[in-house]
Write a protein that holds these residues in place. Sequence first.
Motif, PDB file in Angstrom:
ATOM      1  N   PHE A 141      -9.822 -13.153   9.357  1.00 42.08           N
ATOM      2  CA  PHE A 141     -10.257 -14.305  10.162  1.00 42.08           C
ATOM      3  C   PHE A 141     -11.727 -14.170  10.543  1.00 42.08           C
ATOM      4  N   PHE A 142     -12.111 -13.012  11.077  1.00 41.85           N
ATOM      5  CA  PHE A 142     -13.490 -12.826  11.538  1.00 41.85           C
ATOM      6  C   PHE A 142     -14.472 -12.656  10.374  1.00 41.85           C
ATOM      7  N   ALA A 143     -13.967 -12.172   9.232  1.00 40.18           N
ATOM      8  CA  ALA A 143     -14.840 -12.001   8.072  1.00 40.18           C
ATOM      9  C   ALA A 143     -14.914 -13.271   7.228  1.00 40.18           C
ATOM     10  N   GLY A 144     -14.159 -14.290   7.599  1.00 38.85           N
ATOM     11  CA  GLY A 144     -14.179 -15.554   6.875  1.00 38.85           C
ATOM     12  C   GLY A 144     -13.531 -15.477   5.509  1.00 38.85           C
ATOM     13  N   LYS A 145     -12.501 -14.642   5.375  1.00 36.26           N
ATOM     14  CA  LYS A 145     -11.803 -14.494   4.096  1.00 36.26           C
ATOM     15  C   LYS A 145     -10.434 -15.145   4.168  1.00 36.26           C
ATOM     16  N   ASP A 146     -10.023 -15.753   3.058  1.00 38.53           N
ATOM     17  CA  ASP A 146      -8.694 -16.368   2.994  1.00 38.53           C
ATOM     18  C   ASP A 146      -7.648 -15.288   2.756  1.00 38.53           C
ATOM     19  N   PHE A 147      -6.691 -15.212   3.660  1.00 36.04           N
ATOM     20  CA  PHE A 147      -5.648 -14.198   3.541  1.00 36.04           C
ATOM     21  C   PHE A 147      -4.288 -14.837   3.749  1.00 36.04           C
ATOM     22  N   LEU A 148      -3.349 -14.492   2.882  1.00 40.60           N
ATOM     23  CA  LEU A 148      -1.985 -14.990   3.021  1.00 40.60           C
ATOM     24  C   LEU A 148      -1.286 -14.181   4.107  1.00 40.60           C
ATOM     25  N   ASN A 149      -1.282 -14.728   5.320  1.00 40.45           N
ATOM     26  CA  ASN A 149      -0.725 -14.001   6.462  1.00 40.45           C
ATOM     27  C   ASN A 149       0.738 -13.635   6.281  1.00 40.45           C
ATOM     28  N   GLU A 150       1.445 -14.406   5.467  1.00 38.83           N
ATOM     29  CA  GLU A 150       2.868 -14.135   5.271  1.00 38.83           C
ATOM     30  C   GLU A 150       3.099 -12.772   4.638  1.00 38.83           C
ATOM     31  N   TYR A 151       2.131 -12.280   3.844  1.00 40.40           N
ATOM     32  CA  TYR A 151       2.240 -10.933   3.293  1.00 40.40           C
ATOM     33  C   TYR A 151       2.386  -9.920   4.423  1.00 40.40           C
ATOM     34  N   ALA A 152       1.485 -10.008   5.389  1.00 40.31           N
ATOM     35  CA  ALA A 152       1.480  -9.057   6.493  1.00 40.31           C
ATOM     36  C   ALA A 152       2.731  -9.207   7.348  1.00 40.31           C
ATOM     37  N   LEU A 153       3.139 -10.447   7.598  1.00 43.38           N
ATOM     38  CA  LEU A 153       4.308 -10.678   8.440  1.00 43.38           C
ATOM     39  C   LEU A 153       5.586 -10.163   7.778  1.00 43.38           C
ATOM     40  N   LYS A 154       5.681 -10.333   6.470  1.00 44.40           N
ATOM     41  CA  LYS A 154       6.847  -9.807   5.753  1.00 44.40           C
ATOM     42  C   LYS A 154       6.812  -8.286   5.729  1.00 44.40           C
ATOM     43  N   TYR A 155       5.606  -7.737   5.621  1.00 43.18           N
ATOM     44  CA  TYR A 155       5.497  -6.282   5.561  1.00 43.18           C
ATOM     45  C   TYR A 155       5.924  -5.633   6.868  1.00 43.18           C
ATOM     46  N   ILE A 156       5.796  -6.359   7.979  1.00 43.48           N
ATOM     47  CA  ILE A 156       6.224  -5.812   9.265  1.00 43.48           C
ATOM     48  C   ILE A 156       7.684  -5.378   9.205  1.00 43.48           C
ATOM     49  N   VAL A 157       8.522  -6.160   8.527  1.00 48.66           N
ATOM     50  CA  VAL A 157       9.948  -5.817   8.409  1.00 48.66           C
ATOM     51  C   VAL A 157      10.111  -4.477   7.697  1.00 48.66           C
ATOM     52  N   HIS A 158       9.414  -4.312   6.570  1.00 51.56           N
ATOM     53  CA  HIS A 158       9.497  -3.055   5.824  1.00 51.56           C
ATOM     54  C   HIS A 158       9.006  -1.883   6.669  1.00 51.56           C
ATOM     55  N   GLY A 159       7.910  -2.104   7.381  1.00 51.66           N
ATOM     56  CA  GLY A 159       7.348  -1.037   8.199  1.00 51.66           C
ATOM     57  C   GLY A 159       8.253  -0.640   9.345  1.00 51.66           C
ATOM     58  N   LEU A 160       8.823  -1.620  10.040  1.00 57.69           N
ATOM     59  CA  LEU A 160       9.713  -1.337  11.166  1.00 57.69           C
ATOM     60  C   LEU A 160      10.947  -0.568  10.720  1.00 57.69           C
ATOM     61  N   ILE A 161      11.523  -0.976   9.599  1.00 53.05           N
ATOM     62  CA  ILE A 161      12.729  -0.303   9.109  1.00 53.05           C
ATOM     63  C   ILE A 161      12.406   1.121   8.665  1.00 53.05           C
ATOM     64  N   THR A 162      11.241   1.315   8.054  1.00 53.36           N
ATOM     65  CA  THR A 162      10.834   2.665   7.626  1.00 53.36           C
ATOM     66  C   THR A 162      10.668   3.581   8.831  1.00 53.36           C
ATOM     67  N   VAL A 163      10.011   3.076   9.878  1.00 51.29           N
ATOM     68  CA  VAL A 163       9.860   3.869  11.107  1.00 51.29           C
ATOM     69  C   VAL A 163      11.222   4.175  11.712  1.00 51.29           C
ATOM     70  N   TRP A 164      12.089   3.186  11.790  1.00 54.06           N
ATOM     71  CA  TRP A 164      13.436   3.363  12.342  1.00 54.06           C
ATOM     72  C   TRP A 164      14.185   4.473  11.599  1.00 54.06           C
ATOM     73  N   PHE A 165      14.132   4.438  10.276  1.00 49.47           N
ATOM     74  CA  PHE A 165      14.880   5.390   9.460  1.00 49.47           C
ATOM     75  C   PHE A 165      14.362   6.823   9.631  1.00 49.47           C
ATOM     76  N   TRP A 166      13.063   7.018   9.426  1.00 51.46           N
ATOM     77  CA  TRP A 166      12.506   8.376   9.487  1.00 51.46           C
ATOM     78  C   TRP A 166      12.397   8.894  10.907  1.00 51.46           C
ATOM     79  N   ASN A 167      12.240   8.015  11.866  1.00 49.88           N
ATOM     80  CA  ASN A 167      12.270   8.421  13.264  1.00 49.88           C
ATOM     81  C   ASN A 167      13.637   9.011  13.619  1.00 49.88           C
TER      82      ASN A 167
END
Length: 251
Positions: A141-167
């Motif tokens: 946003f601040f760098a003025g670049k087009d980014f598909l935010n849905e990539y990051a939002l979907k990745y949150i699910v993968h990240g949360l589950i990975t933390v849950w499992f290894w934690n």
Amino acid sequence: MKKEFLDIKVRAIVIFIITFILFFSIAPFQNILLGVLEKNKAVIETYANKFGLNSMISRLHDWNFYIFTQWFGKNFGQMIPIFAIILAFPLFSREIENGTMEFLLVRKSRNYVFYSKVFSCLIVGFSLIIIGSILPILYSFFAGKDFLNEYALKYIVHGLITVWFWNNITIFFSIIFNDQVKPILSSAGLLAITTALGFLKPLKWLNTYSYSLGGKILSEGKINWVYSESLFVIGGFILLASYYSFKNKEI
């Protein structure tokens, strides 16, 4: 729970600092990387043709592909299981090793001690995933670049589950061992073994890295729900085993 957050504070601060350093050593340098690749094009193409990497190199010009492969699919994704282990390994073992667990149990019930330690660790771990996933959105946003935010939002699910499992795996080792060295070695060893075995086709499901790096999100644009649910359930059973181990452990 205040004590638990204080205990985890130093590790959390160090991990967040590492995360920010990693991101800002990648995001601003897309053009520099592409310049290096262009400068060494003749040499790189020889190996790229051999291993079929030409299309990948050319796609690095795309900001979305660059961030997903270099941040989610590489640096941040690779560190998530390690960060989860680092956050969780001393939760119980340090108290037992230092002889402070008895003092805690005199003041609080075992249920309170268990839940406060587990929840404080998960809150920090989940916060790390959310912040690490939102960083590309804010930077774009601040760098003025087009980014598909849905990539990051979907990745949150993968990240949360990975933390849950290894934690939860690390918490289990932290409870059954009475020193701080064995939990981190056991968790890191299990991570290394499952990753190595996952390179064998019949055992590829053991490799949680293929999940934490978000390969299916990049290739298909979809969250891997089957694997997510499997890791969540297995992690839940491990956490339940940890609870009963702590309830019955002689201190």
